[in-house]
Structures are given as C-alpha cells and as structure tokens.
Design an enzyme around this catalytic site. Structure first.
Site, mmCIF file in Angstrom:
data_model
loop_
_atom_site.group_PDB
_atom_site.id
_atom_site.type_symbol
_atom_site.label_atom_id
_atom_site.label_comp_id
_atom_site.label_asym_id
_atom_site.label_seq_id
_atom_site.Cartn_x
_atom_site.Cartn_y
_atom_site.Cartn_z
ATOM 1 N N HIS A 108 0.836 -1.208 0.000
ATOM 2 C CA HIS A 108 0.000 0.000 0.000
ATOM 3 C C HIS A 108 0.873 1.261 0.000
ATOM 4 O O HIS A 108 0.658 2.176 -0.797
ATOM 5 C CB HIS A 108 -0.908 -0.024 1.244
ATOM 6 C CG HIS A 108 -1.714 1.211 1.441
ATOM 7 N ND1 HIS A 108 -3.026 1.314 1.031
ATOM 8 C CD2 HIS A 108 -1.399 2.407 1.999
ATOM 9 C CE1 HIS A 108 -3.479 2.529 1.332
ATOM 10 N NE2 HIS A 108 -2.508 3.203 1.927
ATOM 11 N N GLU A 109 1.876 1.278 0.867
ATOM 12 C CA GLU A 109 2.743 2.458 0.963
ATOM 13 C C GLU A 109 3.570 2.649 -0.307
ATOM 14 O O GLU A 109 3.745 3.763 -0.783
ATOM 15 C CB GLU A 109 3.668 2.347 2.184
ATOM 16 C CG GLU A 109 2.943 2.320 3.522
ATOM 17 C CD GLU A 109 2.031 3.528 3.731
ATOM 18 O OE1 GLU A 109 2.377 4.628 3.262
ATOM 19 O OE2 GLU A 109 0.959 3.377 4.335
ATOM 20 N N HIS A 125 1.581 4.306 -3.051
ATOM 21 C CA HIS A 125 1.476 5.764 -2.955
ATOM 22 C C HIS A 125 2.652 6.411 -3.711
ATOM 23 O O HIS A 125 2.489 7.426 -4.374
ATOM 24 C CB HIS A 125 1.533 6.222 -1.496
ATOM 25 C CG HIS A 125 0.208 6.176 -0.780
ATOM 26 N ND1 HIS A 125 -0.937 6.753 -1.281
ATOM 27 C CD2 HIS A 125 -0.136 5.646 0.418
ATOM 28 C CE1 HIS A 125 -1.933 6.576 -0.413
ATOM 29 N NE2 HIS A 125 -1.476 5.892 0.611
ATOM 30 N N GLU A 127 -6.131 6.928 -1.471
ATOM 31 C CA GLU A 127 -6.202 5.765 -0.581
ATOM 32 C C GLU A 127 -6.763 4.551 -1.312
ATOM 33 O O GLU A 127 -6.239 3.437 -1.208
ATOM 34 C CB GLU A 127 -7.066 6.078 0.650
ATOM 35 C CG GLU A 127 -6.337 6.836 1.728
ATOM 36 C CD GLU A 127 -5.034 6.158 2.118
ATOM 37 O OE1 GLU A 127 -5.074 5.018 2.586
ATOM 38 O OE2 GLU A 127 -3.974 6.765 1.928
HETATM 39 ZN ZN LIG Z 1 -2.399 5.289 2.351
#
Ligand SMILES: [Zn+2]
Length: 274
Positions: free
Chosen positions: A135-136, A139, A198
């Site tokens: 997830h990171e 980004h 997100e």
């Molecule tokens: Zn996030």
C-alpha cells in the site's frame, strides 16, 4: 461614506494563473489503473526530495541494523519492489527499520521505505507486512505526493485570489468568506482527492503483494487486526483514512483481480516466514 466592494480583477487573475498552471503541468500516467494525473514535481525532483527526507528521518531515529525483523522487512521489500513493474521503473528502492512504538510505515517518493517496529506485531507474517508495504509503495509509484503538491498549489492560488478580491470588506466579513471558501475547498476537493489516493493505493497494493507471491486475502486479515487495536491507526490515516469497514469492503471488491495475479505468481513468498 467609503464604498466597500469585492474586486473582480484578482479573481480573474487567479483563474488565469490556475488555468496556466493546469495546462502546463507535468502529467503522469498510472500504468496499473491507466489514470492520468497532474503533478507539481518531475520524477527526478521527487527522487531528490525523497532521498533528502529519508536521510533526515533516519538521522533522527534509532535505526535497527540487523536481526530477524530487518531480515523480514528487507525480504518483503525486495519481493514487492520486483512486482511494481512499470510503475517502479527508475526507483532506487531502499528500506530501513526504525525502533519505535509507532504503528506506522511509509514509502517516500523515489522508493525509500521506512518501517517502524511498532507495526510488526500487527502485520505478524510476511504477507501481513506485504499488505502494508504494498500500500505504501503504491502511494510512491502512483506519485501521490507530487499530485498532492499540485493540488495544494492550485488551492493556494485560488485562496490568494479570493483574499485579494475581498481585501476591501471589513475584516470580520473577510474572515467569514475565507473560512467558508477554505472549508469548501478542503472538504469538496482536497479530501476526496486524498480518499481517491487511498483507494488507488489499496487496489495497487494488493496487486503488488499478489504478484510478489503473497496471498492478497491476508490484507483483509491485517486490517481486521488493525481494527481490533484501539487507537493504533498510523498517522497517515488520521485525516484521509476511511473506516476500517470501508477499506475492507473495498479490498474485497479488488480481490478477484488480485487473486488472478496471485494464481499466476510462484506463491512461494508466503512460505518464507514459516
Ligand atoms: Zn495510504
């Protein structure tokens, strides 16, 4: 009596400036989603800034140099980095483990990752860790930071124009107008953008973990563990974070695509931690 009015020229000037910034901005295309977005920084600028912040964070932290935790984090990072494909092209991936109670992990532009030991009891397994790191890292590969900077710049330009246009009104009225405009822009434009980021990071994150050979369904289990922990939300999620329930529902929606990628992977990764 002096006439107080709203000046139109500063608004027009601001709109012109916004149009110019918008149409001349550098664009990035997300290879996973096909979505195009405007950014305030080139990829090179991002890498330089990312490296700078990375060094700064590490200089102020207690970095763990070796041990089982470092081995695990490096192992997962290596597998995930290889799974980022086109999005991670040009990235110089690097990861550090910081000894801290903070339940957090982040990835800076250009691929510098920091994992706090405080999150490891929640991630538990390599697959759980891959859910957070994927997830990171998403980004970063989606250039969400540079997109955010672009949005902030447009927002500031608009607010400056508005401020100048009402400079003749009495201060109390000025404050009321600026507060209304500011809140409107924040909740109408900036927060939804963050929520989009997100969603995108969730979608790409489980794809990365699946391709790397980690069962993407473990991401749901990780968020369920997070939910059980009271007050353990990483700071990143404080303002833009959807409820855990929303996130879990969203992950399940993206799951079929991730499972497809998982079926094609070597599936060895999940056994690493055994
Ligand atoms: Zn996030």
């Amino acid at each position: 009596m002096q006439k107080r009015h709203i000046a139109i020229a500063p608004i027009l000037l601001a709109l012109g400036l916004i149009a110019f910034k918008y149409f001349t901005a550098e664009k990035v295309v997300n290879p996973e989603t096909g979505k195009e977005a405007r950014v305030a920084l080139s990829k090179e600028e991002e890498s330089v800034l990312g490296l700078q912040s990375y060094k700064e964070v590490l200089s102020k932290s207690k970095v763990v140099e070796e041990g089982a935790e470092v081995d695990q984090v490096r192992r997962v990072a290596r597998r995930l980095a290889a799974a980022t494909g086109e999005g991670g092209k040009g990235f110089k991936w690097e990861v550090s483990v910081v000894d801290s109670k903070e339940v957090n992990a982040f990835c800076l532009p250009g691929g510098k990752i920091v994992v706090y030991t405080g999150i490891l009891p929640v991630t538990k397994t390599d697959a759980g860790l891959a859910a957070v790191m994927g997830h990171e890292m998403a980004h970063a590969t989606a250039h969400h930071g540079a997109q955010r900077l672009f949005q902030d710049d447009i927002y500031q330009t608009a607010m400056n124009g508005a401020q100048q246009s009402i400079a003749d009104l009495d201060p109390e009225k000025q404050r009321a107008v600026m507060a209304a405009l500011g809140a409107g822009a924040k909740f109408g434009v900036i927060l939804p953008f963050s929520r989009d980021h997100e969603t995108e990071a969730d979608e790409m994150g489980i794809l990365y973990m699946a391709r790397a050979g980690y069962d993407p369904r473990e991401s749901v289990k990780f968020w369920e563990r997070m939910e059980k922990m009271s007050g353990g939300q990483p700071p990143e999620f404080s303002s833009t974070h959807p409820s855990h329930g929303t996130r879990i529902a969203r992950l399940k929606k993206f799951m079929p695509k991730a499972m497809e990628a998982y079926e094609k992977s070597d599936k060895q990764a999940s056994n690493d931690s055994n």
